[in-house]
Motif scaffolding. Sequence first.
Motif, mmCIF file in Angstrom:
data_model
loop_
_atom_site.group_PDB
_atom_site.id
_atom_site.type_symbol
_atom_site.label_atom_id
_atom_site.label_comp_id
_atom_site.label_asym_id
_atom_site.label_seq_id
_atom_site.Cartn_x
_atom_site.Cartn_y
_atom_site.Cartn_z
ATOM 1 N N ALA A 82 0.832 -1.216 0.000
ATOM 2 C CA ALA A 82 0.000 0.000 0.000
ATOM 3 C C ALA A 82 0.865 1.263 0.000
ATOM 4 O O ALA A 82 0.671 2.167 0.814
ATOM 5 C CB ALA A 82 -0.971 -0.005 1.184
ATOM 6 N N LEU A 83 1.806 1.315 -0.941
ATOM 7 C CA LEU A 83 2.639 2.519 -1.046
ATOM 8 C C LEU A 83 1.814 3.658 -1.631
ATOM 9 O O LEU A 83 0.890 3.426 -2.407
ATOM 10 C CB LEU A 83 3.863 2.239 -1.923
ATOM 11 N N PHE A 84 2.183 4.873 -1.256
ATOM 12 C CA PHE A 84 1.459 6.047 -1.765
ATOM 13 C C PHE A 84 2.052 6.401 -3.131
ATOM 14 O O PHE A 84 3.232 6.749 -3.231
ATOM 15 C CB PHE A 84 1.605 7.228 -0.794
ATOM 16 N N GLN A 85 1.196 6.329 -4.156
ATOM 17 C CA GLN A 85 1.696 6.432 -5.532
ATOM 18 C C GLN A 85 2.319 7.789 -5.871
ATOM 19 O O GLN A 85 3.093 7.890 -6.809
ATOM 20 C CB GLN A 85 0.565 6.137 -6.520
ATOM 21 N N SER B 169 -7.690 2.332 -2.699
ATOM 22 C CA SER B 169 -7.864 1.384 -1.608
ATOM 23 C C SER B 169 -7.874 2.104 -0.259
ATOM 24 O O SER B 169 -7.002 2.932 0.022
ATOM 25 C CB SER B 169 -6.724 0.371 -1.636
ATOM 26 N N ARG B 171 -6.889 0.977 2.328
ATOM 27 C CA ARG B 171 -5.667 0.575 3.024
ATOM 28 C C ARG B 171 -4.661 1.730 3.099
ATOM 29 O O ARG B 171 -3.948 1.881 4.087
ATOM 30 C CB ARG B 171 -5.007 -0.594 2.292
ATOM 31 N N HIS B 172 -4.598 2.528 2.023
ATOM 32 C CA HIS B 172 -3.626 3.630 1.988
ATOM 33 C C HIS B 172 -3.899 4.608 3.126
ATOM 34 O O HIS B 172 -2.986 5.034 3.831
ATOM 35 C CB HIS B 172 -3.699 4.358 0.642
ATOM 36 N N VAL B 175 -3.030 2.975 6.476
ATOM 37 C CA VAL B 175 -1.586 3.008 6.748
ATOM 38 C C VAL B 175 -1.204 4.405 7.234
ATOM 39 O O VAL B 175 -0.461 4.560 8.213
ATOM 40 C CB VAL B 175 -0.777 2.619 5.493
ATOM 41 N N VAL B 190 -2.698 11.969 1.576
ATOM 42 C CA VAL B 190 -2.620 10.694 0.851
ATOM 43 C C VAL B 190 -3.755 10.551 -0.173
ATOM 44 O O VAL B 190 -3.507 10.338 -1.358
ATOM 45 C CB VAL B 190 -2.642 9.500 1.846
ATOM 46 N N GLU B 194 -3.664 11.201 -4.436
ATOM 47 C CA GLU B 194 -3.840 9.992 -5.244
ATOM 48 C C GLU B 194 -5.063 10.112 -6.156
ATOM 49 O O GLU B 194 -5.177 9.376 -7.130
ATOM 50 C CB GLU B 194 -3.946 8.760 -4.347
ATOM 51 N N PHE B 274 1.371 9.790 -11.989
ATOM 52 C CA PHE B 274 2.315 9.304 -10.990
ATOM 53 C C PHE B 274 3.144 8.151 -11.523
ATOM 54 O O PHE B 274 4.056 7.682 -10.890
ATOM 55 C CB PHE B 274 1.560 8.821 -9.754
ATOM 56 N N HIS B 275 2.770 7.673 -12.705
ATOM 57 C CA HIS B 275 3.444 6.473 -13.193
ATOM 58 C C HIS B 275 4.702 6.798 -13.988
ATOM 59 O O HIS B 275 5.308 5.926 -14.554
ATOM 60 C CB HIS B 275 2.476 5.646 -14.023
#
Lengths: 216, 278
Positions: A82-85, B169, B171-172, B175, B190, B194, B274-275
């Motif tokens: 679950a890394l922050f993109q 998700s 989950r982010h 976390v 976060v 995203e 972001f990719h």
Amino acid sequence: MIQLDQVSLRVGNFHLRNVSLSVPAGKYGVLMGRTGSGKTTLLEAICGLRPVTAGRIVLGDTEVTTLPPAERGLGFVPQDGALFQHLTVREHLEFALVIRRWTRERIAARVTELAGWLGLTALLDRRPHGLSGGETQRVALGRALSFQPRILCLDEPLSALDDETRAEVCSVLETVCEHTGVTALHITHNLAEAERLADCLLLLKDGRIESRHPRA
Amino acid sequence: MTPAPTQSPQARAARRSDRVFFASFGILGGSYLLLLLATLAADLFYTSPGHLWHALQSPEIRYAIRLSLLSCTLTTLLSLWVAVPVGYLMARVRFPGQRLIDAIFDIPIVLPPLVIGLSLLILFQTAPGRALERFFPVTYAVPSVVLAQFMVACAFAVRTMRATFDQISPRHEQVALTLGCTRSQAFWMVVLPEARRGLLTAATLAWARSLGEFGPILVFSGATRMKTEVLSTTVFLELSVGNLEAAVAVSLLMVAAAVLVLLLIRTKGSENSFHRPV
């Protein structure tokens, strides 16, 4: 120490009742059990991400049953990292320290230290996209350990890795635990992984925890 | 020399079937694309640079361009301001009556545009509406243009943001909470970064919808030149006096503006992706 006393919780129609477990301070606990037995739910309750309906959760010498996740002082490594993109590897390692308002010098020193331990120095300016599975989990581990928590919770962190990478990350986990003295609770389905890492092996079966000797 | 491998009759039949499959889909998609391009080409050949230049010289049309740009931008900002929290709550929180509320947010998408305008007009004829108008005139004034556009554009932005937050998700965030964030910090640090591409899409949709909005504006704002006239109103006004050349010229301006904004935002969106490796 991680201690659960008679903890009950409910997720939809799924119930866990009166679950107790204990991982002594500085030890590596591995929690195993069948899919759907409630391992992740239990871990989420320890992290403060899921409320418990009864019982108490003690981390170290503090009862944290009703504390929010931020005040429990634990690091969490989820299954897929679950890394922050939008953040670089360096920013992941800095994240919790920025929240805690550490000085710039302390943050830089901590990032250098963590990157050295986890073999992330060459990756510090990369974003998560394109990192391998092993690298992703090392970043997730570094992010969770950055603020020097007493407790580390890992939810099947090695499940998506090939055998070679799994062995490599296992070595990293062993080194990190030895260096930091952190108390860990690690969920896995893999017996070999459990035998390698566990100081205490816990089996969740029919809503009850059974303790097993890790190398029995 | 190795002889070329011979294909079995089954393999040949399978390849023929694949070709038929892709060709039929291609023909269907291609005919729609052709229709779109044909309409644009028809507009383009109907007008001339002279007509366009003449249209741009008209003070009424220049006012309509300015008001369109201003109102669309304002509507987009307002839509995002509302759509982000609504989309987030609908994606993350479960509460009784959620399906009903979800359906209510879709009403502006399915309602005929004229009905939206009429409903706004009636709303501002009620006692609270009239009380507001005494201090802040809305009906048949510039704010009514923004409100009419906002009613529809915001519904599209809400739908887009809901889908965006659904895809991120939880989950982010979880976390982030364990790392020491409050819920609000986890959202701003976060979740929202995203959701950046979704935000851009929502903004594009809201802007494009606002530019094309006509029915609610006609009913709720009227079509007063140099006051509540936006580009879609101009097309209607020029058509109603039989000035087809000016109507087509303004239509082409709208097409150009919409294509420009779409291209700009999409290019910016892919630049910010972001990719991309650093």
